[in-house]
Scaffold this motif. Structure first.
Motif, mmCIF file in Angstrom:
data_model
loop_
_atom_site.group_PDB
_atom_site.id
_atom_site.type_symbol
_atom_site.label_atom_id
_atom_site.label_comp_id
_atom_site.label_asym_id
_atom_site.label_seq_id
_atom_site.Cartn_x
_atom_site.Cartn_y
_atom_site.Cartn_z
ATOM 1 N N GLU A 31 117.345 16.734 4.660
ATOM 2 C CA GLU A 31 116.392 17.193 5.677
ATOM 3 C C GLU A 31 116.345 18.703 5.732
ATOM 4 N N ALA A 32 117.465 19.310 5.511
ATOM 5 C CA ALA A 32 117.503 20.768 5.561
ATOM 6 C C ALA A 32 116.931 21.380 4.289
ATOM 7 N N ALA A 33 117.280 20.802 3.167
ATOM 8 C CA ALA A 33 116.903 21.421 1.886
ATOM 9 C C ALA A 33 115.544 20.937 1.378
ATOM 10 N N TYR A 34 115.286 19.657 1.561
ATOM 11 C CA TYR A 34 114.035 19.076 1.016
ATOM 12 C C TYR A 34 113.383 18.167 2.068
ATOM 13 N N PRO A 35 112.951 18.749 3.147
ATOM 14 C CA PRO A 35 112.380 17.873 4.200
ATOM 15 C C PRO A 35 111.113 17.166 3.741
ATOM 16 N N PHE A 36 110.391 17.779 2.832
ATOM 17 C CA PHE A 36 109.113 17.208 2.400
ATOM 18 C C PHE A 36 108.890 17.614 0.950
ATOM 19 N N VAL A 37 108.724 16.637 0.115
ATOM 20 C CA VAL A 37 108.546 16.948 -1.306
ATOM 21 C C VAL A 37 107.261 16.302 -1.818
ATOM 22 N N THR A 38 106.732 16.882 -2.857
ATOM 23 C CA THR A 38 105.580 16.299 -3.541
ATOM 24 C C THR A 38 105.963 16.127 -5.005
ATOM 25 N N SER A 87 103.536 12.547 -1.792
ATOM 26 C CA SER A 87 104.263 13.418 -0.867
ATOM 27 C C SER A 87 105.033 12.555 0.111
ATOM 28 N N GLY A 88 106.228 13.016 0.469
ATOM 29 C CA GLY A 88 107.019 12.233 1.405
ATOM 30 C C GLY A 88 108.354 12.883 1.699
ATOM 31 N N ASN A 89 109.204 12.129 2.356
ATOM 32 C CA ASN A 89 110.501 12.619 2.808
ATOM 33 C C ASN A 89 111.615 11.912 2.031
ATOM 34 N N LEU A 92 118.224 8.829 1.943
ATOM 35 C CA LEU A 92 119.207 7.908 1.371
ATOM 36 C C LEU A 92 119.375 6.772 2.366
ATOM 37 N N HIS A 93 118.926 5.599 1.938
ATOM 38 C CA HIS A 93 118.995 4.460 2.856
ATOM 39 C C HIS A 93 120.412 3.901 2.872
ATOM 40 N N PRO A 94 120.917 3.514 4.026
ATOM 41 C CA PRO A 94 122.309 3.018 4.101
ATOM 42 C C PRO A 94 122.545 1.794 3.227
ATOM 43 N N LEU A 95 121.537 1.000 3.004
ATOM 44 C CA LEU A 95 121.729 -0.235 2.236
ATOM 45 C C LEU A 95 121.065 -0.193 0.869
ATOM 46 N N TYR A 96 119.898 0.439 0.813
ATOM 47 C CA TYR A 96 119.099 0.301 -0.416
ATOM 48 C C TYR A 96 119.088 1.542 -1.287
ATOM 49 N N GLY A 97 119.841 2.550 -0.915
ATOM 50 C CA GLY A 97 119.969 3.705 -1.781
ATOM 51 C C GLY A 97 118.880 4.735 -1.578
ATOM 52 N N PHE A 98 118.741 5.597 -2.584
ATOM 53 C CA PHE A 98 117.830 6.732 -2.454
ATOM 54 C C PHE A 98 116.393 6.300 -2.690
ATOM 55 N N SER A 99 115.510 6.847 -1.873
ATOM 56 C CA SER A 99 114.074 6.686 -2.107
ATOM 57 C C SER A 99 113.354 7.802 -1.361
ATOM 58 N N VAL A 100 112.085 7.934 -1.665
ATOM 59 C CA VAL A 100 111.243 8.892 -0.938
ATOM 60 C C VAL A 100 110.311 8.083 -0.036
ATOM 61 N N ASN A 101 110.366 8.389 1.255
ATOM 62 C CA ASN A 101 109.464 7.721 2.204
ATOM 63 C C ASN A 101 108.062 8.341 2.078
ATOM 64 N N VAL A 102 107.140 7.493 1.693
ATOM 65 C CA VAL A 102 105.819 7.992 1.309
ATOM 66 C C VAL A 102 104.997 8.404 2.533
#
Lengths: 419, 82
Positions: A31-38, A87-89, A92-102
């Motif tokens: 959240e601090a380093a990459y709050p929003f990426v494209t 674009s999204g946020n 790291l999901h507690p159960l399903y791992g890393f993803s970008v929320n679209v």
């Protein structure tokens, strides 16, 4: 509080984190380093779960990243292999791992844009959004037009120029929106909603283009704006690349156009391949200028027609009066003919009566050589047996009279013979 | 914060052109003129009716001409800031 040491080497006694703590730390860092990426890449493993949740990967030759979102973020139907920019946020999901929320997905490149538009066209066509029977006739000419386009665009300038050159008295409610770029679909949809909500001048519509800070009292409406819906909604922009025109193939925009209570005209400044918004509109125009031409008649032509109508009015009245005069003349002729016929009939009757009277005139018989014989008492002798020898009679002829004495009487048989 | 402004422009510069234009229903007037013309074409119209229709038609034409020559285009800006 950190569980990490610089350089990866433990400078202090190692802190052991729970999994949940680790996930929380990572998300805090993200959240601090990459709050929003494209991220741009090729779509893979695209799937929609329960009609709402969207899962897919973006990949290139060297890596693959997972994405998660909802169908509401989709620009329309998608399929694997498309080049998209997402674009999204990162999370790291507690159960399903890393993803970008679209947050948003935008097809990239002409091929991807065309393919996504084709997929959306098939879907919306199946729903009947482009059906000819849905098309409504636009009021002609409109008294009030809702114009949805960018204020600083050539499309706005062209539309207004042609409209003002051709017509008068029309009110333009201009909704200033971006017509390209990521905010464009949302702004256009908001403007269409505002038009259909009948928001009058002086009130706001959400999601429009930022127009700078508004000073208190800057609204210059005067409160005299008529409410209600405009006659027609015009959504327009000039030509551009496939990416520039992408908003007009966005599913939200296309559905907003199709669902508009106000009849729609969509004009995009290009001739090749209609956008889906144009297909969904009640009418399309090839350019913003063409939109103004389709909406309004040419003032000069109408003025010329009005002059002709004035002559037509005069001519119609004259024709009617002339017709009535002709009818009166015909009626006069009929009356005259009737009178003449009655007169002729009377004359004929008189002539016949005269002939009849002449035929019965005794003088006429005397003139033909006949004679009247009267007894001494003046009575008319009609038969021979009224006469006696020695009786005095008076004989009347055509030119005089004489007295005579009967010396002999001879009877004439009915067959003209003596008895 | 949202702002919304109204700007009126008239070709003829008439002060009240815009408000007059707003009150004038061009489509209704045109339809009325078409009806008058159609009725006037009826050869069975009474002369009195025809004279009345003719006067009404001339008045409509005058009004429509005045409308087209007098009024301009009114623009009301709807600008919204997120």
């Amino acid at each position: 509080m950190s569980g990490f040491a610089a350089g990866g080497a433990p400078a202090e006694p190692e802190m052991v984190l729970s999994v949940a703590e680790f996930v929380a730390y990572v998300n805090q860092t993200l959240e601090a380093a990459y709050p929003f990426v494209t991220i741009q890449g090729e779509l893979a493993n695209f799937r929609v779960s329960r009609g709402r949740w969207v899962y897919f990967d973006l990949k290139d030759d060297e890596a693959s990243v997972r994405f998660f979102g909802t169908v509401y973020a989709l620009p329309g139907p998608l399929e694997d292999g498309l080049l998209v920019r997402v674009s999204g946020n990162p999370r790291l999901h507690p159960l399903y791992g890393f993803s970008v929320n679209v947050q948003t997905i935008v097809p990239v490149g002409e091929g991807a844009l065309r393919r996504t538009a084709d997929l959306l066209a098939v879907k919306l066509d199946a729903e009947g959004l482009f059906a000819p029977e849905r098309k409504r006739v636009l009021p002609y000419p409109p008294a009030r037009i809702a114009l949805v386009t960018a204020a600083d665009s050539a499309a706005y300038a062209d539309f207004m120029k042609i409209l003002q050159a051709r017509w008068s008295g029309v009110t333009i409610d201009h909704y200033d929106v971006q017509v390209q770029g990521e905010p464009a679909p949302g702004q256009i949809v908001s403007a269409i909603a505002a038009v259909n909500a009948g928001i009058p001048a002086g009130e706001s519509f959400a999601g429009g283009r930022a127009g700078g800070a508004a000073a208190p009292g800057a609204v210059d409406d005067g409160g005299n704006t008529p409410g209600g819906l405009p006659d027609v909604l015009v959504l327009t922009r000039g030509g551009g690349s496939a990416e520039d025109l992408a908003a007009f193939n966005d599913e939200r925009v296309v559905r907003a156009v199709a669902g508009s209570r106000v009849p729609t005209l969509v004009a995009v400044g290009h001739e090749i391949d209609s956008s889906l918004a144009e297909l969904a509109a009640d009418r399309r125009a090839s350019t913003p200028s063409n939109a103004a031409e389709l909406l309004t008649p040419d003032r000069a032509v109408v003025l010329g027609r009005l002059a002709a109508v004035r002559s037509e009015l005069d001519g119609a009245l004259l024709r009617l009066v002339r017709g009535r005069r002709e009818r009166l003349a015909e009626q006069r002729t009929v009356l005259d003919q009737g009178l003449r016929a009655a007169y002729d009939a009377a004359r004929l009757r008189l002539r016949t009566a005269r002939q009849l009277l002449d035929a019965y005139d005794p003088a006429a018989a005397l003139r033909r050589g006949y004679a009247l014989v009267y007894a001494a008492d003046g009575s008319l002798i009609r038969r021979a047996d009224q006469l006696r020898p020695g009786a005095a009679v008076r004989i009347t002829l055509s030119d005089g009279a004489a007295r005579a004495t009967i010396t002999e009487r001879t009877a004439i048989s009915q067959k003209g013979r003596k008895p | 914060m949202t702002r919304q402004t109204t700007k009126s422009t008239t070709k003829s510069g008439s002060d009240n052109g815009a408000s007059n234009a707003a009150a004038f229903d061009y489509r209704a007037k045109t339809a009325e003129l078409e009806r008058v013309l159609a009725e006037l074409q009826d050869p069975d119209s009474a002369i009195d009716d025809a004279v009345r229709l003719h006067a009404a038609g001339r008045k409509l034409v005058d009004e429509l001409e005045a409308y087209l020559e007098r009024t301009g285009v009114t623009v009301r800006k709807h600008v919204a800031a997120n």
